[in-house]
Design a protein around this motif. Structure first.
Motif, short mmCIF file in Angstrom:
data_model
loop_
_atom_site.label_atom_id
_atom_site.label_comp_id
_atom_site.label_asym_id
_atom_site.label_seq_id
_atom_site.Cartn_x
_atom_site.Cartn_y
_atom_site.Cartn_z
N GLU A 57 0.82 -1.21 0.00
CA GLU A 57 0.00 0.00 0.00
C GLU A 57 0.86 1.26 0.00
N LEU A 92 0.84 4.37 -2.69
CA LEU A 92 0.70 5.78 -2.34
C LEU A 92 1.84 6.61 -2.92
N PRO A 94 -6.67 3.89 5.19
CA PRO A 94 -5.72 2.94 4.60
C PRO A 94 -5.62 1.66 5.42
N LEU A 102 -10.65 7.77 0.17
CA LEU A 102 -9.61 6.89 -0.37
C LEU A 102 -9.42 5.76 0.63
N GLY A 115 -8.37 1.47 1.46
CA GLY A 115 -7.56 0.32 1.06
C GLY A 115 -8.28 -1.00 1.23
N GLU A 156 -9.59 3.25 -9.13
CA GLU A 156 -8.90 2.27 -8.30
C GLU A 156 -7.49 2.05 -8.81
N LEU A 173 -6.18 0.38 -3.75
CA LEU A 173 -6.69 1.63 -3.20
C LEU A 173 -7.84 2.08 -4.09
#
Length: 319
Positions: free
Chosen positions: A56, A60, A153, A183, A185, A297, A307
């Protein structure tokens, strides 16, 4: 596993007592995160087997321009369950926010991470909010009229059963308001070995994390559970598409909590955590049930993690 909590007391005591008195043998995962548990989780995120944090974070870092183009500048970023906020700087650097509002139930941890971020972003207004994000949160007046971007997240939503996840998404919508973006995850379904290894590492750090719950019960609830009589167990449940974490008794065992005696037999398990994994259709359906419309996405090359950017469109009625 990305969830933190304050040391509470009566609620902790109630949940633990219910586990053994009602013989449900389940304790909510939030109680894993006392100070020692939070430290151990930070170690877990650095383990080679634990791909979610690493994957992740790379997403980002790699997609900043795409986030900026999709989100636009001068939004107030509202992070739910901000914890140590280690991923947050990558997003803040990318999108030129107007303010940042970290929400966490652990006030001391919240203030510390907010002060570190303030040092890194001295010109960014930061308004920490100590609150339980599992319900509607009153945001600071300073961000009331700003367009908002929620940030959730870590696939923390995977720790919850579907009903609770949808409820949380609805509370997030109420907190942020119509027209807001989020946003979020999602950890993806993948081969079983990769999934289970992420929660049962070779170094045994995740086992320490799980067993720390028993040490916490002993310390805070005047208990004498023989921790060495239990082992950490991680299994994949294909029916529910989740990794389940248990503490399994290795022998018949007797112990007391708050002066009340309990016993378990060899092989009995205490269910302490779930980590649900998602296909993209599953994630989209759950988001829509929670009042959010998917916009974009981003996934890594192996499709390990996704994400998703979603928006709170006006509710529509039939048809």
């Amino acid at each position: 596993m990305d969830m933190t909590t304050a040391i509470v007391d009566h609620t902790f005591r109630k949940d633990v007592r219910r586990c053994f008195e009602n013989q449900t043998y389940a304790i909510p995962a939030r109680w894993l995160y006392d100070r020692r548990g939070s430290e151990l989780f930070e170690e877990i995120t650095e383990l080679p087997e634990y791909y979610p944090t690493r994957t992740e974070t790379d997403l980002l870092k790699a997609n900043g321009p795409a986030f900026a183009a999709s989100v636009g500048p001068k939004r107030a970023v509202i992070e739910f369950g901000s914890g140590s906020s280690v991923k947050t700087p990558h997003l803040l650097k990318a999108i030129d926010p107007a303010a940042y509002v970290p929400i966490d139930i652990s006030g001391e941890f919240l203030e510390h991470s907010a002060s570190l971020l303030q040092a890194e972003f001295p010109d960014l207004p930061i308004y920490p909010v100590e609150a339980d994000f599992m319900k509607r949160v009153a945001l600071p007046e300073a961000v009331a009229d700003m367009p908002k971007l929620g940030f959730f997240p870590g696939s923390t939503i995977g720790n919850m059963i579907a009903r609770t996840s949808v409820d949380l998404l609805r509370f997030m919508r109420e907190t942020l308001g119509e027209g807001a973006q989020l946003l979020i995850g999602f950890d993806r379904i993948k081969d079983i070995k990769t999934l289970v290894d992420a929660y049962d590492d070779a170094a045994g750090v995740t086992a320490q994390f799980s067993l720390n719950l028993l040490h916490r019960i002993n310390r805070e609830l005047d208990a004498n559970i023989p921790c060495e009589t239990f082992r950490h167990l991680a299994v994949w449940n294909d029916l529910y598409a989740r990794v389940e974490i248990y503490l399994e008794a290795l022998a018949d065992v007797q112990f007391s909590i708050d002066g009340h005696g309990y016993e378990m037999v060899e092989g009995q398990k205490i269910h302490i955590e779930n980590s649900h994994k998602y296909g993209l259709r599953d994630a989209r359906l759950m988001l829509r049930a929670g009042g959010w419309t998917p916009l974009h996405e981003w996934s890594d090359e192996q499709d390990y993690f996704t994400l998703m950017l979603v928006e709170a469109h006006p509710y529509k009625h039939a048809p």
